[in-house]
Design an enzyme around this catalytic site. Structure first.
Site, PDB file in Angstrom:
ATOM      1  NE  ARG A  21     -11.757 -45.235 -25.306  1.00  0.00           N
ATOM      2  CZ  ARG A  21     -12.869 -44.482 -25.291  1.00  0.00           C
ATOM      3  NH1 ARG A  21     -13.231 -43.692 -24.696  1.00  0.00           N
ATOM      4  NH2 ARG A  21     -13.767 -44.997 -26.334  1.00  0.00           N
ATOM      5  CG  PHE A  66     -14.396 -33.292 -29.969  1.00  0.00           C
ATOM      6  CD1 PHE A  66     -15.612 -33.992 -29.594  1.00  0.00           C
ATOM      7  CD2 PHE A  66     -13.456 -34.345 -29.976  1.00  0.00           C
ATOM      8  CE1 PHE A  66     -16.073 -35.464 -29.304  1.00  0.00           C
ATOM      9  CE2 PHE A  66     -13.648 -35.666 -29.695  1.00  0.00           C
ATOM     10  CZ  PHE A  66     -14.968 -36.131 -29.633  1.00  0.00           C
ATOM     11  CB  VAL A  67     -11.337 -32.101 -24.821  1.00  0.00           C
ATOM     12  CG1 VAL A  67     -11.380 -30.678 -24.857  1.00  0.00           C
ATOM     13  CG2 VAL A  67     -12.355 -32.760 -24.123  1.00  0.00           C
ATOM     14  N   GLY A  99     -15.181 -44.197 -21.654  1.00  0.00           N
ATOM     15  CA  GLY A  99     -14.359 -43.048 -21.325  1.00  0.00           C
ATOM     16  C   GLY A  99     -13.943 -42.926 -19.863  1.00  0.00           C
ATOM     17  CD  GLU A 120     -20.343 -40.411 -18.954  1.00  0.00           C
ATOM     18  OE1 GLU A 120     -19.266 -40.847 -19.336  1.00  0.00           O
ATOM     19  OE2 GLU A 120     -21.168 -40.410 -19.851  1.00  0.00           O
ATOM     20  CG  ASP A 121     -16.288 -39.631 -21.075  1.00  0.00           C
ATOM     21  OD1 ASP A 121     -17.577 -39.343 -20.547  1.00  0.00           O
ATOM     22  OD2 ASP A 121     -15.923 -40.013 -22.054  1.00  0.00           O
ATOM     23  CE  LYS A 138     -17.237 -30.836 -24.813  1.00  0.00           C
ATOM     24  NZ  LYS A 138     -17.495 -31.299 -26.306  1.00  0.00           N
ATOM     25  CG  ASP A 172     -13.435 -42.149 -27.802  1.00  0.00           C
ATOM     26  OD1 ASP A 172     -14.131 -41.497 -27.261  1.00  0.00           O
ATOM     27  OD2 ASP A 172     -13.795 -42.353 -29.044  1.00  0.00           O
ATOM     28  CG  ASP A 197     -21.217 -32.449 -25.376  1.00  0.00           C
ATOM     29  OD1 ASP A 197     -21.214 -31.399 -25.286  1.00  0.00           O
ATOM     30  OD2 ASP A 197     -21.358 -33.191 -26.655  1.00  0.00           O
TER      31      ASP A 197
HETATM   32  P1  IMP Z   1     -23.718 -36.381 -23.870  1.00  0.00           P
HETATM   33  O1  IMP Z   1     -24.744 -37.294 -23.969  1.00  0.00           O
HETATM   34  O2  IMP Z   1     -23.829 -35.378 -25.169  1.00  0.00           O
HETATM   35  O3  IMP Z   1     -23.863 -35.816 -22.843  1.00  0.00           O
HETATM   36  O4  IMP Z   1     -22.394 -37.084 -24.411  1.00  0.00           O
HETATM   37  C1  IMP Z   1     -21.633 -37.702 -23.462  1.00  0.00           C
HETATM   38  C2  IMP Z   1     -20.596 -38.828 -23.994  1.00  0.00           C
HETATM   39  O5  IMP Z   1     -20.100 -38.110 -25.217  1.00  0.00           O
HETATM   40  C3  IMP Z   1     -19.425 -38.809 -23.161  1.00  0.00           C
HETATM   41  O6  IMP Z   1     -19.638 -39.715 -22.411  1.00  0.00           O
HETATM   42  C4  IMP Z   1     -18.499 -38.783 -24.346  1.00  0.00           C
HETATM   43  O7  IMP Z   1     -18.280 -40.120 -24.380  1.00  0.00           O
HETATM   44  C5  IMP Z   1     -18.741 -38.050 -25.341  1.00  0.00           C
HETATM   45  N1  IMP Z   1     -18.337 -36.860 -25.414  1.00  0.00           N
HETATM   46  C6  IMP Z   1     -18.873 -35.639 -25.366  1.00  0.00           C
HETATM   47  N2  IMP Z   1     -18.154 -34.749 -25.616  1.00  0.00           N
HETATM   48  C7  IMP Z   1     -16.745 -35.065 -26.022  1.00  0.00           C
HETATM   49  C8  IMP Z   1     -15.786 -34.458 -26.075  1.00  0.00           C
HETATM   50  O8  IMP Z   1     -15.314 -33.273 -26.205  1.00  0.00           O
HETATM   51  N3  IMP Z   1     -14.486 -35.453 -26.274  1.00  0.00           N
HETATM   52  C9  IMP Z   1     -14.835 -36.889 -26.191  1.00  0.00           C
HETATM   53  N4  IMP Z   1     -15.801 -37.424 -26.083  1.00  0.00           N
HETATM   54  C10 IMP Z   1     -16.912 -36.623 -25.811  1.00  0.00           C
HETATM   55 MG    MG Z   2     -17.092 -41.590 -25.374  1.00  0.00          MG
END
Ligand code: IMP
Ligand code: MG
Length: 176
Positions: free
Chosen positions: A163, A150-151, A42, A97-98, A129, A157, A101
């Site tokens: 992507r 969700f984006v 990402g 990082e992308d 987020k 992706d 969340d």
């Molecule tokens: P976390 O561990 O919940 O913070 O998730 C992080 C990872 O979840 C990111 O690096 C993304 O790959 C994926 N992710 C979280 N939200 C989204 C979204 O809205 N769209 C796409 N990928 C997401």
């Molecule tokens: Mg991802």
């Protein structure tokens, strides 16, 4: 079936913000040994644009982790699929990082990278987020804060698709 909804952040806005972030990072890392670590897959589009805006010598390295599988919900289980190529001991690490969340992925990654004894560790995320956070993680540079949607696009992706979109869009699906 999912479909691309409205554009949340367009290409022009992204490029402007990435340039600002590059300027800020350039200022903060004067005289340091910067290693930019991209979290695959990402982070790759963001990282490629960002490093062009950092006017300093730097190293690039890549890690791949998996936390989601094909779902849109975080499992909290992080697996390292690809580790760093180079030693980061004594270096100033910037994780790219992308999106943050729940924060579970980053929380794990920051701990892991710290265990390799870098001089400093900071985090740079394209999207944040904050309303979804489950664990506390410090994010030093944030591109855009977004609502709990969700984006996709600009590296992000859904089931490995979208992507390459040059903008960020909301994904619309019946059973997300
Ligand atoms: P976390 O561990 O919940 O913070 O998730 C992080 C990872 O979840 C990111 O690096 C993304 O790959 C994926 N992710 C979280 N939200 C989204 C979204 O809205 N769209 C796409 N990928 C997401
Ligand atoms: Mg991802």
């Amino acid at each position: 079936m999912e479909q691309i909804g409205k554009i949340l952040i367009d290409e022009e806005k992204i490029m402007k913000r990435v340039a600002e972030m590059g300027t800020e990072i350039t200022r903060d890392y004067q005289g340091k040994e910067l290693v930019v670590i991209c979290i695959l897959r990402g982070g790759v589009i963001f990282m490629s644009d960002l490093v062009k805006q950092i006017k300093l010598p730097l190293y690039m390295d890549f890690m791949a982790v998996s936390s989601y599988g094909m779902s849109t919900k975080s499992s909290g289980i992080v697996r390292i699929l690809k580790d760093l190529n180079e030693d980061i001991e004594g270096k100033d690490v910037l994780i790219v990082e992308d999106i943050v969340d729940t924060g579970l992925t980053l929380h794990y990654l920051v701990d892991y990278i710290k265990s390799r004894n870098p001089r400093s560790v900071k985090v740079c995320c394209f999207l944040d987020k904050p309303s979804r956070r489950k664990v506390d993680v410090e994010v030093d540079y944030v591109g855009f804060e977004i609502p709990d949607k969700f984006v996709v696009g600009y590296g992000l992706d859904y089931a490995q698709k979208y992507r390459n979109l040059p903008y960020v869009s909301v994904l619309e699906e019946e059973d997300l």
